[in-house]
Write a protein that holds these residues in place. Structure first.
Motif, PDB file in Angstrom:
ATOM      1  N   LEU A   1     -23.078   2.735  14.721  1.00 35.97           N
ATOM      2  CA  LEU A   1     -24.030   2.531  13.628  1.00 35.97           C
ATOM      3  C   LEU A   1     -24.944   1.380  14.029  1.00 35.97           C
ATOM      4  O   LEU A   1     -24.492   0.423  14.648  1.00 35.97           O
ATOM      5  N   PRO A   2     -26.240   1.457  13.685  1.00 31.47           N
ATOM      6  CA  PRO A   2     -27.116   0.334  14.019  1.00 31.47           C
ATOM      7  C   PRO A   2     -26.579  -0.977  13.441  1.00 31.47           C
ATOM      8  O   PRO A   2     -26.056  -0.988  12.324  1.00 31.47           O
ATOM      9  N   ILE A   3     -26.701  -2.064  14.209  1.00 34.85           N
ATOM     10  CA  ILE A   3     -26.234  -3.384  13.776  1.00 34.85           C
ATOM     11  C   ILE A   3     -26.807  -3.711  12.408  1.00 34.85           C
ATOM     12  O   ILE A   3     -26.113  -4.175  11.517  1.00 34.85           O
TER      13      ILE A   3
ATOM     14  N   PRO B   1     -25.453   9.395  10.256  1.00 32.73           N
ATOM     15  CA  PRO B   1     -25.128  10.246  11.406  1.00 32.73           C
ATOM     16  C   PRO B   1     -24.137  11.331  10.952  1.00 32.73           C
ATOM     17  O   PRO B   1     -23.503  11.169   9.907  1.00 32.73           O
ATOM     18  N   PRO B   2     -23.985  12.427  11.709  1.00 28.65           N
ATOM     19  CA  PRO B   2     -23.071  13.497  11.310  1.00 28.65           C
ATOM     20  C   PRO B   2     -21.680  12.927  11.017  1.00 28.65           C
ATOM     21  O   PRO B   2     -21.172  12.093  11.768  1.00 28.65           O
TER      22      PRO B   2
ATOM     23  N   GLY C   1     -25.225  -4.356   8.202  1.00 29.28           N
ATOM     24  CA  GLY C   1     -25.255  -2.990   7.688  1.00 29.28           C
ATOM     25  C   GLY C   1     -24.185  -2.066   8.239  1.00 29.28           C
ATOM     26  O   GLY C   1     -23.757  -1.136   7.549  1.00 29.28           O
ATOM     27  N   ALA C   2     -23.748  -2.299   9.469  1.00 30.24           N
ATOM     28  CA  ALA C   2     -22.700  -1.447  10.045  1.00 30.24           C
ATOM     29  C   ALA C   2     -21.363  -1.752   9.376  1.00 30.24           C
ATOM     30  O   ALA C   2     -20.590  -0.853   9.053  1.00 30.24           O
TER      31      ALA C   2
ATOM     32  N   ASN D   1     -19.223  -7.232  12.082  1.00 30.86           N
ATOM     33  CA  ASN D   1     -20.298  -6.242  12.042  1.00 30.86           C
ATOM     34  C   ASN D   1     -20.678  -5.774  13.456  1.00 30.86           C
ATOM     35  O   ASN D   1     -20.929  -4.590  13.688  1.00 30.86           O
TER      36      ASN D   1
ATOM     37  N   PRO E   1     -36.990   6.344   3.596  1.00 27.91           N
ATOM     38  CA  PRO E   1     -36.077   5.187   3.571  1.00 27.91           C
ATOM     39  C   PRO E   1     -36.359   4.237   2.410  1.00 27.91           C
ATOM     40  O   PRO E   1     -35.555   3.355   2.130  1.00 27.91           O
TER      41      PRO E   1
ATOM     42  N   ASN F   1     -21.154  -0.406   5.701  1.00 29.39           N
ATOM     43  CA  ASN F   1     -21.044   1.055   5.620  1.00 29.39           C
ATOM     44  C   ASN F   1     -19.714   1.511   5.020  1.00 29.39           C
ATOM     45  O   ASN F   1     -19.667   2.449   4.230  1.00 29.39           O
TER      46      ASN F   1
ATOM     47  N   GLY G   1     -32.766  -0.349   2.364  1.00 22.78           N
ATOM     48  CA  GLY G   1     -33.282   0.930   2.873  1.00 22.78           C
ATOM     49  C   GLY G   1     -32.385   1.342   4.020  1.00 22.78           C
ATOM     50  O   GLY G   1     -32.420   0.727   5.076  1.00 22.78           O
ATOM     51  N   PRO G   2     -31.535   2.348   3.824  1.00 22.24           N
ATOM     52  CA  PRO G   2     -30.509   2.659   4.830  1.00 22.24           C
ATOM     53  C   PRO G   2     -31.071   3.362   6.063  1.00 22.24           C
ATOM     54  O   PRO G   2     -32.151   3.959   6.008  1.00 22.24           O
ATOM     55  N   THR G   3     -30.315   3.343   7.144  1.00 23.75           N
ATOM     56  CA  THR G   3     -30.626   4.234   8.264  1.00 23.75           C
ATOM     57  C   THR G   3     -30.025   5.602   7.909  1.00 23.75           C
ATOM     58  O   THR G   3     -29.114   5.690   7.084  1.00 23.75           O
ATOM     59  N   PRO G   4     -30.558   6.682   8.518  1.00 24.30           N
ATOM     60  CA  PRO G   4     -30.034   8.019   8.201  1.00 24.30           C
ATOM     61  C   PRO G   4     -28.535   8.108   8.540  1.00 24.30           C
ATOM     62  O   PRO G   4     -28.076   7.475   9.489  1.00 24.30           O
TER      63      PRO G   4
ATOM     64  N   LYS H   1     -20.823  10.989   8.596  1.00 25.20           N
ATOM     65  CA  LYS H   1     -20.818   9.729   7.849  1.00 25.20           C
ATOM     66  C   LYS H   1     -21.536   9.918   6.509  1.00 25.20           C
ATOM     67  O   LYS H   1     -22.389  10.778   6.360  1.00 25.20           O
TER      68      LYS H   1
ATOM     69  N   GLN I   1     -29.683  -2.243   9.281  1.00 22.25           N
ATOM     70  CA  GLN I   1     -30.448  -1.065   8.838  1.00 22.25           C
ATOM     71  C   GLN I   1     -31.934  -1.232   9.137  1.00 22.25           C
ATOM     72  O   GLN I   1     -32.645  -0.249   9.267  1.00 22.25           O
TER      73      GLN I   1
ATOM     74  N   ARG J   1     -33.706   4.030  11.536  1.00 25.32           N
ATOM     75  CA  ARG J   1     -34.509   4.182  10.330  1.00 25.32           C
ATOM     76  C   ARG J   1     -35.972   4.414  10.689  1.00 25.32           C
ATOM     77  O   ARG J   1     -36.470   3.842  11.655  1.00 25.32           O
TER      78      ARG J   1
ATOM     79  N   TYR K   1     -30.214   7.940  15.233  1.00 25.39           N
ATOM     80  CA  TYR K   1     -30.329   7.854  13.772  1.00 25.39           C
ATOM     81  C   TYR K   1     -30.871   6.502  13.307  1.00 25.39           C
ATOM     82  O   TYR K   1     -30.320   5.866  12.429  1.00 25.39           O
TER      83      TYR K   1
ATOM     84  N   ILE L   1     -23.308   7.490   4.898  1.00 22.53           N
ATOM     85  CA  ILE L   1     -24.593   6.783   4.950  1.00 22.53           C
ATOM     86  C   ILE L   1     -24.666   6.120   6.321  1.00 22.53           C
ATOM     87  O   ILE L   1     -23.666   6.064   7.042  1.00 22.53           O
ATOM     88  N   GLY L   2     -25.843   5.605   6.676  1.00 20.42           N
ATOM     89  CA  GLY L   2     -25.956   4.876   7.938  1.00 20.42           C
ATOM     90  C   GLY L   2     -25.675   3.409   7.728  1.00 20.42           C
ATOM     91  O   GLY L   2     -24.826   3.036   6.922  1.00 20.42           O
ATOM     92  N   SER L   3     -26.412   2.582   8.447  1.00 20.65           N
ATOM     93  CA  SER L   3     -26.311   1.134   8.292  1.00 20.65           C
ATOM     94  C   SER L   3     -26.981   0.776   6.963  1.00 20.65           C
ATOM     95  O   SER L   3     -28.021   1.330   6.630  1.00 20.65           O
ATOM     96  N   CYS L   4     -26.378  -0.123   6.198  1.00 18.62           N
ATOM     97  CA  CYS L   4     -26.861  -0.290   4.814  1.00 18.62           C
ATOM     98  C   CYS L   4     -26.766  -1.732   4.318  1.00 18.62           C
ATOM     99  O   CYS L   4     -26.190  -1.983   3.270  1.00 18.62           O
TER     100      CYS L   4
ATOM    101  N   ALA M   1     -18.078  -3.353  14.482  1.00 14.89           N
ATOM    102  CA  ALA M   1     -18.217  -2.095  13.729  1.00 14.89           C
ATOM    103  C   ALA M   1     -19.375  -1.268  14.287  1.00 14.89           C
ATOM    104  O   ALA M   1     -19.271  -0.050  14.433  1.00 14.89           O
TER     105      ALA M   1
END
Lengths: 278, 182
Positions: free
Chosen positions: A63-65, B75-76, B135-136, A54, B155, B139, B70-73, B78, A67, A110, A108, B80-83, A57
């Protein structure tokens, strides 16, 4: 005397916010790798392997580590001879919050921040919690802890009796981690604030979490506590195993003869902190 | 230490019958595909209110899975964000009526109360543990994402995702066996 413009601070805070969301400190990564090697085959080791994947990634894909990009807690250490050219901003808090808003938007993050009673989202991931502290001459140092709330929720504070001593403190720390169990995304970092007043102990526990590097007059005690916490065998994700705590950090302050405040602040393995010096 | 069952179990949502989850045992590695619904604290409060007032729910529960997230937005470029998952125990007080209405699985992180284990047994449902803080990494298993209901919650809205091979570990099985209960 040193002069710093508000725009410079905003830009640096925004960068700090972005960097902290994607990349954990090298020290945290090293601790996670060590714990991966130490665990025996099973779901705990599997989880640690995915944690390491992770981290890769997050950096690679930007992407944030996690969410939960956290509640931004800032420690702002301001040297007494530093002058901030505030421009159109009123206070240093406004300036730092602007940096937080900008960094959160650019990367980006949350929008996790709501009004506490009405639960209305601010829509900007701001404000952060900002602690203004006296700093070294000629310097403005800003430390950010992007604090996930799964672990924040498991933190505790006690006003122990003055004779509780070392044993009483240890008992409270261990009981806090035991009660937290699988909830704060173990393996965890533990910050303990001992002494001062009610709010000082809480503040110290968070400052303790931000301390990077092993240097402390309490290092031996901290290491002893790590061993004690690991003997709880909560393990990665609470699946059982060798590593429950990656580290314990202690900060103290003199207190009153009638009391012994102890605060225990827990942070998940995704311990996201960083510092910028201006 | 929870031992891993090397054979991964595959679950396709919505479930058509109980056959697939019957074979899932607490501690099993699971891979999830199909449609999953995402909801966390604020959405659960709204769902509970709707159930209390006998109003229709905005999502189909029969055979479904709810993922506490609750995901992060995005990014262009993608989906979904981090989930990654959020702490499941906060949703405990809302879960039993949903299981009673046909919900077959929940997914989040961390242990849950004994009432949930008993509920899983009673309603033949499972609780799955997704990898917390990852979450990364997670994704890549999300193939489609849309805001499905309560979108004003941002979110905290209900999202509908299409996933393929989304990894998890079974925390509670349909016999009520709980891996956190040693």
């Amino acid at each position: 005397m040193k002069k710093i413009s508000s725009e410079k601070i905003i830009a640096e805070v925004a960068k700090l916010v972005e960097r902290t969301a994607y990349r954990i400190p090298a020290e945290v990564k090293t601790a996670l790798m060590k714990s991966y090697r130490a665990e025996k085959a099973g779901s705990g080791k599997k989880y640690l392997g995915i944690i390491l994947e992770n981290l890769m990634a997050a950096e690679k894909e930007r992407l944030p580590i996690c969410q939960d990009t956290g509640l931004a807690v800032f420690f702002v250490e301001l040297g007494c001879d530093v002058i901030i050219n505030t421009g159109r901003y009123r206070t240093i808090e406004d300036i730092i919050n602007e940096g937080l808003r900008r960094g959160s938007k650019n990367s980006y993050l949350r929008r996790s921040i709501v009004s506490p009673v009405e639960r209305k989202n601010t829509g900007t991931n701001a404000p952060g919690v900002i602690h203004l502290l006296p700093g070294e001459k000629g310097k403005l140092e800003i430390t950010l802890l992007a604090k996930g709330f799964g672990s924040e929720n498991t933190s505790r504070l006690a006003m122990l009796s003055p004779n509780s001593g070392k044993e009483g403190i240890e008992e409270f720390i261990i009981e806090t981690v035991r009660q937290a169990g699988s909830l704060p995304c173990p393996p965890i970092f533990v910050g303990a604030g001992i002494g001062g007043s009610f709010e000082k102990a809480a503040l110290l526990s968070k400052i303790a979490l931000c301390r990077m590097g092993g240097k402390s007059p309490y290092r031996k005690w901290e290491k002893f506590l790590v061993k004690k916490l690991n003997s709880l065998k909560i393990g990665p994700a609470g699946f059982g195993g060798k590593t429950t705590a990656l580290d314990v950090r202690i900060e103290t302050f003199p207190t009153h003869i009638a009391g012994l405040p102890v605060a225990v602040n827990i942070s998940c393995w995704a311990h996201r902190t960083g510092t910028v010096t201006l | 230490m929870v031992r891993l069952n090397i054979m991964k179990k595959h679950l396709l949502f919505p479930l058509i019958d109980d056959r697939q989850i019957k074979s899932v045992r607490a501690g099993d590695e699971v891979e999830i595909s199909g449609t999953i619904y995402v909801a966390r604290d604020a959405a659960h409060k709204k769902l509970a209110d709707a159930l209390n007032k006998n109003k229709p729910l905005p999502l189909p529960l029969k055979g479904s899975i709810i993922y506490y997230m609750g995901p992060t937005p995005a990014p262009p470029g993608k989906i979904i964000g981090s989930c990654g998952p959020t702490t499941s125990s906060r949703m405990d007080k809302y879960t039993l009526p949903l299981l009673q209405s046909g919900l077959k699985a929940t997914m989040g992180k961390g242990g849950r109360s004994e009432e949930i284990a008993a509920g899983c047994k009673k309603y033949k449902a499972v609780y799955l543990i997704a990898y917390g803080g990852c979450g990364a990494y997670l994704n890549r298993f999300v193939k489609k994402s849309e805001c499905f209901a309560y979108c004003e919650l941002g979110p905290e809205a209900i999202y509908k995702l299409e996933v393929k091979g989304f990894p998890a570990i079974a925390g509670i099985d349909i016999k009520g066996k709980n891996i956190y209960n040693k």
